[in-house]
Design an enzyme around this catalytic site. Structure first.
Site, PDB file in Angstrom:
ATOM      1  N   GLU A 198      59.377  57.338  19.876  1.00  0.00           N
ATOM      2  CA  GLU A 198      58.485  56.863  18.825  1.00  0.00           C
ATOM      3  C   GLU A 198      59.016  57.221  17.443  1.00  0.00           C
ATOM      4  O   GLU A 198      59.790  58.161  17.263  1.00  0.00           O
ATOM      5  CB  GLU A 198      57.108  57.507  18.994  1.00  0.00           C
ATOM      6  CG  GLU A 198      56.501  57.287  20.367  1.00  0.00           C
ATOM      7  CD  GLU A 198      55.030  57.670  20.411  1.00  0.00           C
ATOM      8  OE1 GLU A 198      54.208  56.747  20.400  1.00  0.00           O
ATOM      9  OE2 GLU A 198      54.706  58.856  20.446  1.00  0.00           O
TER      10      GLU A 198
ATOM     11  N   ASP B 262      49.854  60.775  12.259  1.00  0.00           N
ATOM     12  CA  ASP B 262      51.183  60.426  11.729  1.00  0.00           C
ATOM     13  C   ASP B 262      51.198  60.424  10.192  1.00  0.00           C
ATOM     14  O   ASP B 262      50.404  59.724   9.563  1.00  0.00           O
ATOM     15  CB  ASP B 262      51.600  59.036  12.211  1.00  0.00           C
ATOM     16  CG  ASP B 262      51.807  58.979  13.707  1.00  0.00           C
ATOM     17  OD1 ASP B 262      51.415  59.927  14.405  1.00  0.00           O
ATOM     18  OD2 ASP B 262      52.348  57.970  14.189  1.00  0.00           O
TER      19      ASP B 262
HETATM   20  C1  FRU Z   1      52.797  58.571  17.221  1.00  0.00           C
HETATM   21  C2  FRU Z   1      52.112  57.280  17.524  1.00  0.00           C
HETATM   22  C3  FRU Z   1      52.876  56.127  16.912  1.00  0.00           C
HETATM   23  C4  FRU Z   1      51.820  55.083  16.738  1.00  0.00           C
HETATM   24  C5  FRU Z   1      50.583  55.910  16.460  1.00  0.00           C
HETATM   25  C6  FRU Z   1      49.321  55.420  17.087  1.00  0.00           C
HETATM   26  O1  FRU Z   1      51.929  59.646  17.096  1.00  0.00           O
HETATM   27  O2  FRU Z   1      51.959  57.109  18.899  1.00  0.00           O
HETATM   28  O3  FRU Z   1      53.945  55.693  17.697  1.00  0.00           O
HETATM   29  O4  FRU Z   1      52.155  54.215  15.710  1.00  0.00           O
HETATM   30  O5  FRU Z   1      50.838  57.217  16.918  1.00  0.00           O
HETATM   31  O6  FRU Z   1      48.232  56.203  16.770  1.00  0.00           O
END
Ligand code: FRU
Length: 424
Positions: A294, A53
């Site tokens: 997300e 992310d």
């Molecule tokens: C998206 C996600 C987010 C979370 C993170 C965990 O790729 O699932 O929602 O904060 O990655 O690694």
């Protein structure tokens, strides 16, 4: 939907629904909503760490912001373990797939800087070991507050629990690079309440994370989006007429779709500093459709609210499906009603020949969409893959009314600033 009595008076809205009928309109491989193929010959940002992310530094209005000519991004990051015996397979070779799949459990927030909006240089960890109260530092949003370079990093402190937190620090520049200082005191803001947003006690697979604060361009107040699931014990949700929508004959059966209960949450700040928040009912729910919405975020354009959120194929409910990618909804006012973009919600999905090539898309107000490379097939059968853990090529989309169109592709990890702030 019920909510706790609010200082802001009556609950301002009913959640909008992403229905099963909407999701039936999702079609992979429509060229206007499909990310161009990512080549297996991609460059990696680093051989030492995986990144996924990506969170560009921005102001509270959503503009991607550089400081003294330096662009800054934050990334979820985990060490790569090519020499760790724990990640060797039976033949003594590095099992990069297992290492990559384990990354969420050791995610930490790192930052990178650049003069060009690409070719990122590693700055390091944002918080020293021991500062964050839990094991995992999960996604959020860094906000540049002022010309003194103060930054509020909102993120999710996970395991144990999942708490939306913030930590304040400062960005400092020289002609050689950028450093982040401070980021020493983490302030817990709120957790799922079990009344509007599902708790871990209600469902071990609950989601509550990914804060995205913003100022509403119309009412000027400070709000925050986040990912949640609709409150209630796992299995207790009803997928009724409203959640199903207007489906053709033969599509009424909802199977086990009651287990998929994603929502986009919203909270309003009681103070100007964003230290005191009140959760409001979700803006959007996907009960019976999908279990994860997300990293929700907005683009404010043409007086409209474009709400984007990322989701997966594997989190869709029985009887509906769609690619991994970013989905979007549009409304004329903050509290909706929201209509799915392109009829279905799909804005930018992976091509079916490379279903995991990218994820965690972030649509920026300039129409550029950043994401990371997950895995790309290296042979025709798709059995051999190359793990990414690095920035994907940026994609350009055009947002027009209730439709979006893929119109451009740029370099890997291209995140140009929309404005520059000269620090005092
Ligand atoms: C998206 C996600 C987010 C979370 C993170 C965990 O790729 O699932 O929602 O904060 O990655 O690694």
């Amino acid at each position: 939907m019920k909510s706790t009595p609010s200082k802001f008076g009556k609950t301002p809205h009913q959640p909008s629904l992403w229905t099963r009928a909407d999701a039936l309109k999702v079609h992979a491989d429509d060229p206007t909503t499909t990310q161009p193929l990512v080549s297996a010959n991609f460059p990696v940002l680093s051989d030492e760490v995986f990144i996924w992310d990506t969170m560009p530094l921005r102001d509270i209005d959503g503009n991607i912001t550089s400081v003294d000519g330096w662009s800054v991004i934050f990334t979820l990051t985990a060490d790569r373990h090519p020499n760790d015996p724990q990640y060797l397979d039976q033949n003594g070779n590095y099992d990069v797939i297992r290492d990559w799949n384990d990354r969420h459990g050791r995610a930490k927030m790192y930052y990178w800087f650049s003069r060009t909006g690409k070719d990122w240089k590693l700055g390091g960890r944002v918080m020293a070991e021991g500062v964050s109260p839990t094991v995992r530092e999960w996604a959020g949003t860094p906000i540049l507050l002022n010309e003194q370079g103060e930054v509020d990093l909102y993120y999710t402190a996970v395991t144990p629990g999942a708490t939306i937190v913030k930590v304040r620090g400062r960005v400092v520049t020289t002609e050689h690079g950028v450093s982040l200082v401070g980021f020493e005191k983490v302030k817990p803001l709120f957790e799922a309440d079990g009344k509007m947003y599902q708790t871990e006690a209600q469902n071990a697979f609950w989601g509550f994370r990914d804060p995205w604060p913003f100022r509403d361009p119309k009412d000027g107040k400070l709000y925050m989006l986040f990912e949640g699931n609709v409150a209630g014990e796992r299995g207790s949700h009803k997928v009724g007429k409203a959640e199903i929508g207007d489906v053709p004959p033969g599509y009424e059966d909802v199977g086990n779709s009651r287990f998929q209960t994603a929502c986009v949450g919203i909270a309003v700040a009681r103070d100007e500093d964003g230290d005191d928040w009140e959760m409001l009912p979700p803006l959007l729910t996907a009960v019976g459709v999908n279990d994860q919405t997300e990293r929700p975020h907005f683009v404010f354009q043409d007086g409209k609210y474009y709400l984007f959120t990322i989701s997966h194929t594997f989190t869709y409910a029985d009887g509906v499906t769609g690619p991994d990618g970013v989905y979007g909804f549009v409304a004329d006012s903050l509290f909706g009603p929201y209509a799915p973009l392109n009829g279905s919600g799909l804005v930018l999905g992976n091509p079916s020949s490379q279903p995991f090539q990218t994820y965690s898309h972030c649509v920026m107000p300039n129409g550029l969409v950043t994401s990371f490379i997950d895995s790309v097939p290296t042979d025709d059968t798709g059995t051999q893959i190359r793990i990414g853990g690095t920035e994907a090529p940026t994609v350009g989309i055009k947002i027009k009314g209730q439709q979006t169109f893929v119109v451009a592709e740029y370099d890997y990890g291209y995140i140009p600033p929309m404005l520059d702030v000269t620090l005092k």
